[in-house]
Scaffold this active site. Structure first.
Site, PDB file in Angstrom:
ATOM      1  N   HIS A 296      40.552  45.884  50.745  1.00 56.05           N
ATOM      2  CA  HIS A 296      39.938  44.552  50.728  1.00 56.05           C
ATOM      3  C   HIS A 296      40.671  43.601  51.680  1.00 56.05           C
ATOM      4  CE1 HIS A 296      36.694  44.392  47.796  1.00 56.05           C
ATOM      5  NE2 HIS A 296      37.428  44.947  46.857  1.00 56.05           N
TER       6      HIS A 296
ATOM      7  N   CYS B  73      33.216  48.008  42.302  1.00 49.97           N
ATOM      8  CA  CYS B  73      33.838  46.840  42.942  1.00 49.97           C
ATOM      9  C   CYS B  73      33.238  45.579  42.338  1.00 49.97           C
ATOM     10  CB  CYS B  73      33.558  46.876  44.448  1.00 49.97           C
ATOM     11  SG  CYS B  73      34.355  45.529  45.346  1.00 49.97           S
ATOM     12  N   LEU B  74      34.116  44.636  42.022  1.00 55.09           N
ATOM     13  CA  LEU B  74      33.626  43.398  41.402  1.00 55.09           C
ATOM     14  C   LEU B  74      32.775  42.578  42.366  1.00 55.09           C
ATOM     15  CD1 LEU B  74      36.862  42.486  39.430  1.00 55.09           C
ATOM     16  CD2 LEU B  74      34.758  43.512  38.540  1.00 55.09           C
TER      17      LEU B  74
ATOM     18  N   GLN C 117      38.376  38.387  47.644  1.00 53.54           N
ATOM     19  CA  GLN C 117      37.260  38.433  46.694  1.00 53.54           C
ATOM     20  C   GLN C 117      37.037  37.082  46.002  1.00 53.54           C
ATOM     21  OE1 GLN C 117      38.736  42.304  44.753  1.00 53.54           O
ATOM     22  NE2 GLN C 117      36.504  42.470  44.602  1.00 53.54           N
TER      23      GLN C 117
ATOM     24  N   HIS D  88      42.207  50.714  47.063  1.00 54.82           N
ATOM     25  CA  HIS D  88      40.948  49.956  47.068  1.00 54.82           C
ATOM     26  C   HIS D  88      41.229  48.488  47.365  1.00 54.82           C
ATOM     27  CE1 HIS D  88      36.838  48.957  45.316  1.00 54.82           C
ATOM     28  NE2 HIS D  88      37.432  47.792  45.273  1.00 54.82           N
ATOM     29  N   GLU D  89      42.320  47.955  46.762  1.00 58.90           N
ATOM     30  CA  GLU D  89      42.636  46.527  46.951  1.00 58.90           C
ATOM     31  C   GLU D  89      43.188  46.255  48.343  1.00 58.90           C
ATOM     32  OE1 GLU D  89      41.175  46.186  43.248  1.00 58.90           O
ATOM     33  OE2 GLU D  89      41.387  44.743  44.873  1.00 58.90           O
TER      34      GLU D  89
ATOM     35  N   GLY E 101      41.730  45.546  39.079  1.00 59.54           N
ATOM     36  CA  GLY E 101      42.354  45.065  40.312  1.00 59.54           C
ATOM     37  C   GLY E 101      41.521  43.938  40.869  1.00 59.54           C
TER      38      GLY E 101
HETATM   39  O1  K2U Z   1      38.590  45.329  43.800  1.00 60.69           O
HETATM   40  C1  K2U Z   1      37.797  45.293  42.870  1.00 60.69           C
HETATM   41  O2  K2U Z   1      36.601  45.042  43.024  1.00 60.69           O
HETATM   42  C2  K2U Z   1      38.299  45.609  41.499  1.00 60.69           C
HETATM   43  C3  K2U Z   1      37.926  46.989  41.081  1.00 60.69           C
HETATM   44  C4  K2U Z   1      39.123  47.839  41.431  1.00 60.69           C
HETATM   45  C5  K2U Z   1      38.921  49.317  41.348  1.00 60.69           C
HETATM   46  C6  K2U Z   1      37.796  49.927  41.863  1.00 60.69           C
HETATM   47  C7  K2U Z   1      37.672  51.308  41.795  1.00 60.69           C
HETATM   48  C8  K2U Z   1      38.648  52.077  41.206  1.00 60.69           C
HETATM   49  C9  K2U Z   1      39.766  51.449  40.699  1.00 60.69           C
HETATM   50  C10 K2U Z   1      39.900  50.080  40.775  1.00 60.69           C
HETATM   51  C11 K2U Z   1      37.504  46.796  39.636  1.00 60.69           C
HETATM   52  O3  K2U Z   1      38.492  47.156  38.775  1.00 60.69           O
HETATM   53  S1  K2U Z   1      35.948  47.539  39.323  1.00 60.69           S
HETATM   54  C12 K2U Z   1      35.913  47.959  37.690  1.00 60.69           C
HETATM   55  C13 K2U Z   1      36.601  49.257  37.407  1.00 60.69           C
HETATM   56  C14 K2U Z   1      37.353  49.367  36.292  1.00 60.69           C
HETATM   57  C15 K2U Z   1      37.966  50.565  35.992  1.00 60.69           C
HETATM   58  C16 K2U Z   1      37.828  51.665  36.837  1.00 60.69           C
HETATM   59  C17 K2U Z   1      37.063  51.544  37.973  1.00 60.69           C
HETATM   60  C18 K2U Z   1      36.436  50.332  38.275  1.00 60.69           C
HETATM   61 ZN    ZN Z   2      36.636  45.896  45.160  1.00 61.00          ZN
END
Ligand code: K2U
Ligand code: ZN
Length: 177
Positions: free
Chosen positions: A141, A95-96, A51, A137-138, A46
């Site tokens: 943000h 979180c990225l 971001q 989560h998104e 996501g």
């Molecule tokens: O918003 C972001 O930073 C993207 C995250 C979204 C996310 C965080 C936690 C749980 C689900 C989605 C990125 O995808 S972080 C990398 C990731 C990949 C797979 C599962 C969890 C986190």
């Molecule tokens: Zn995030």
């Protein structure tokens, strides 16, 4: 398309409540394309517009994790949670914008979301499992909320201190060229 740099916490833009998207201009279409490319490149499941420094209410996600399965890139414009289950689920989130930090976050297990897609059509869908965690989560943000805001203050401060150190080191590297 262009890969866009992902902002790292702490950054005031990541704590800003984003403004709704208006007309679906060429810039919005280009932003969606760039956000999907940036998400896949990270890699992540996501990514929200703030971001990449755009304070607008748009997110992208693709929680299909099986490399053999067909990807399902989604672009959600002005998304709203219209229903949330009483059941809750705990997921170890990352979180990225807060690299290499993970912590358990509890959220409603299922949510129904209404949004506008890139064709201007109103969509509505119920999400569960990783999709539900990711879309919440998104959307957080877009409201300037990070997953560390759900943690105890001490844990949140520890993570923030690590990110401040990381950004200082990155800045030094950039200066050194
Ligand atoms: O918003 C972001 O930073 C993207 C995250 C979204 C996310 C965080 C936690 C749980 C689900 C989605 C990125 O995808 S972080 C990398 C990731 C990949 C797979 C599962 C969890 C986190
Ligand atoms: Zn995030």
């Amino acid at each position: 398309m262009t890969l866009r740099p992902i902002l790292i916490h702490p950054d005031p833009r990541l704590k800003t409540v984003c403004k709704p998207v208006g007309d679906l201009t060429d810039d919005i279409h280009r932003l969606a394309e760039d956000m999907l490319a940036t998400m896949y490149d990270a890699p992540g499941v996501g990514l929200a517009a703030p971001q990449v420094g755009v304070l607008s209410r748009m997110l992208v996600m693709d929680c299909v994790k099986d490399p053999e399965a067909k990807p399902r890139p989604m672009v959600l414009i002005n998304p709203q949670v219209i229903w949330a289950s009483d059941d809750r689920s705990v997921y170890e989130e990352g979180c990225l914008s807060i690299p290499e930090q993970y912590a358990e976050v509890e959220r409603p297990a299922e949510v129904a979301v209404r949004w506008t897609d890139l064709n201007g059509q109103q969509q509505e869908e119920q999400f569960d499992k990783l999709w539900a965690t990711c879309v919440q989560h998104e959307i957080d943000h877009l409201d300037g909320k990070l997953f560390i805001d759900y943690l105890k203050p001490l844990k949140r401060q520890m993570i923030t201190r690590k990110m401040v150190k990381l950004k200082r080191e990155q800045a030094r590297e950039t200066e050194r060229g």
